[in-house]
Each structure stands twice: as C-alpha cells, then as structure tokens.
Design a protein around this motif. Structure first.
Motif, short mmCIF file in Angstrom:
data_model
loop_
_atom_site.label_atom_id
_atom_site.label_comp_id
_atom_site.label_asym_id
_atom_site.label_seq_id
_atom_site.Cartn_x
_atom_site.Cartn_y
_atom_site.Cartn_z
N ALA A 94 -15.70 47.64 -93.84
CA ALA A 94 -15.79 46.90 -92.57
C ALA A 94 -16.39 47.74 -91.46
O ALA A 94 -17.22 47.26 -90.69
N GLN A 95 -15.98 49.01 -91.38
CA GLN A 95 -16.42 49.84 -90.26
C GLN A 95 -17.80 50.46 -90.46
O GLN A 95 -18.48 50.74 -89.47
N HIS A 96 -18.20 50.68 -91.69
CA HIS A 96 -19.47 51.38 -91.91
C HIS A 96 -20.52 50.51 -92.59
O HIS A 96 -21.61 50.31 -92.04
N LYS A 97 -20.22 49.99 -93.75
CA LYS A 97 -21.22 49.23 -94.51
C LYS A 97 -21.62 47.95 -93.77
O LYS A 97 -22.80 47.67 -93.60
N PHE B 37 -25.13 46.87 -91.78
CA PHE B 37 -25.80 45.60 -92.10
C PHE B 37 -26.02 44.79 -90.82
O PHE B 37 -27.11 44.26 -90.58
N ILE B 38 -24.99 44.71 -89.99
CA ILE B 38 -25.09 43.96 -88.73
C ILE B 38 -26.14 44.60 -87.82
O ILE B 38 -26.94 43.91 -87.19
N SER B 39 -26.16 45.91 -87.78
CA SER B 39 -27.16 46.62 -86.97
C SER B 39 -28.58 46.30 -87.45
O SER B 39 -29.48 46.07 -86.64
N LYS C 193 -19.91 39.67 -88.75
CA LYS C 193 -18.97 40.18 -87.74
C LYS C 193 -17.56 39.64 -87.99
O LYS C 193 -16.57 40.37 -87.86
N LYS C 194 -17.47 38.36 -88.35
CA LYS C 194 -16.16 37.76 -88.66
C LYS C 194 -15.57 38.43 -89.90
O LYS C 194 -14.37 38.70 -89.95
#
Length: 152
Positions: free
Chosen positions: A20-23, A27-29, A101-102
C-alpha cells in the motif's frame, strides 16, 4: 512469501503495508505525473495551440495535426475522434487512480485491523467466561448466576 516451488503465497500484514505504501504509491505516481500523462490530459481537453494556461507540456500541440482542414475534411473528423479517444482514456486513468488510492487506504486499514487484533487477542478462558456470564443469557457456565432459579 512462500517458496517458489510450493505454490503457496503468504501475505503478511507487513507485505500489505509495504504494498500500500510503496508499490501502489509508485503506481499512483506514474498515473498522475510525467510528460506522457500531461500530454494525454492536454489532448483530452483538445485546446487549441497555446491555449493552456501556465505552460504547455505538449509543446503547444494539444490537438492532432491532420493537415489543412479546408483541403482534407476527413482530418477534422480524425481530430475529433482522437479527442474522443484521449478523453475516454483520460477518464479511465482518473478512475484507475481513484480506485488505486482507495485500495491503498483499504490495505492500510486491513493492516491496522490485523495489528490491533493481534494485540487484543490475548484473552484468557477466565476472561471469556466472565464476559459470557455478564451477557445474562440465564445460563450458568459453572459459576453462580443470580438470574437462574428453579420453581417447584
């Protein structure tokens, strides 16, 4: 993680948190930054050249350049269809970003629940018995229960 030969996959709370915090964050970035994403957004908006306030990541070309519209009428149709395509793609990328994000928030919530439940799982049998007796179902669990009486 499980061994490569076992076919098992072990997902730990640490793995969920890292995912959640890295992968997912990476991806979101990738879905929200970068020149390709900026160009797609510009093409999706279909603004005329130089109309983008605050700079133009696509070098001033926010529409598909299809040639002289007076000489090539199908070029206008192609330009409109390309705008429709990029608009649809941009919308789907926005949906994907929102859902990622969710997912990240949900995985962090699962991690929190797993961590809290592990901390709270130390319940002795005496604690459990006391809790069940406090529910007053009228059933004695081996101790005295003032709510049970017999009438003759």
């Amino acid at each position: 993680m499980g061994s490569k030969d076992s076919g098992d996959l072990k997902i730990t709370d640490t793995y969920l948190k890292d995912f959640a915090q890295h992968k997912l964050a990476n991806f979101i970035s990738a879905l929200t930054t970068g020149p390709s994403i900026a160009q797609l957004r510009e093409f999706a908006q279909g603004l005329p050249q130089g109309a983008t306030p605050g700079g133009d990541p696509s070098g001033g070309y926010n529409q598909l350049l299809t040639g002289n519209p007076a000489a090539l009428s199908s070029g206008v149709t192609l330009q409109q269809d390309f705008k429709t395509l990029t608009s649809t793609l941009w919308e789907q990328i926005q949906n994907l970003t929102t859902n990622a994000k969710k997912m990240s928030a949900d995985l962090l919530a699962v991690d929190l629940v797993l961590t809290d439940s592990d901390d709270k799982a130390h319940l002795t049998s005496a604690d459990m018995r006391a809790d069940l007796e406090n529910l007053n179902f009228g059933v004695s669990l081996g101790g005295s229960n003032p709510n049970t009486s017999t009438t003759t």
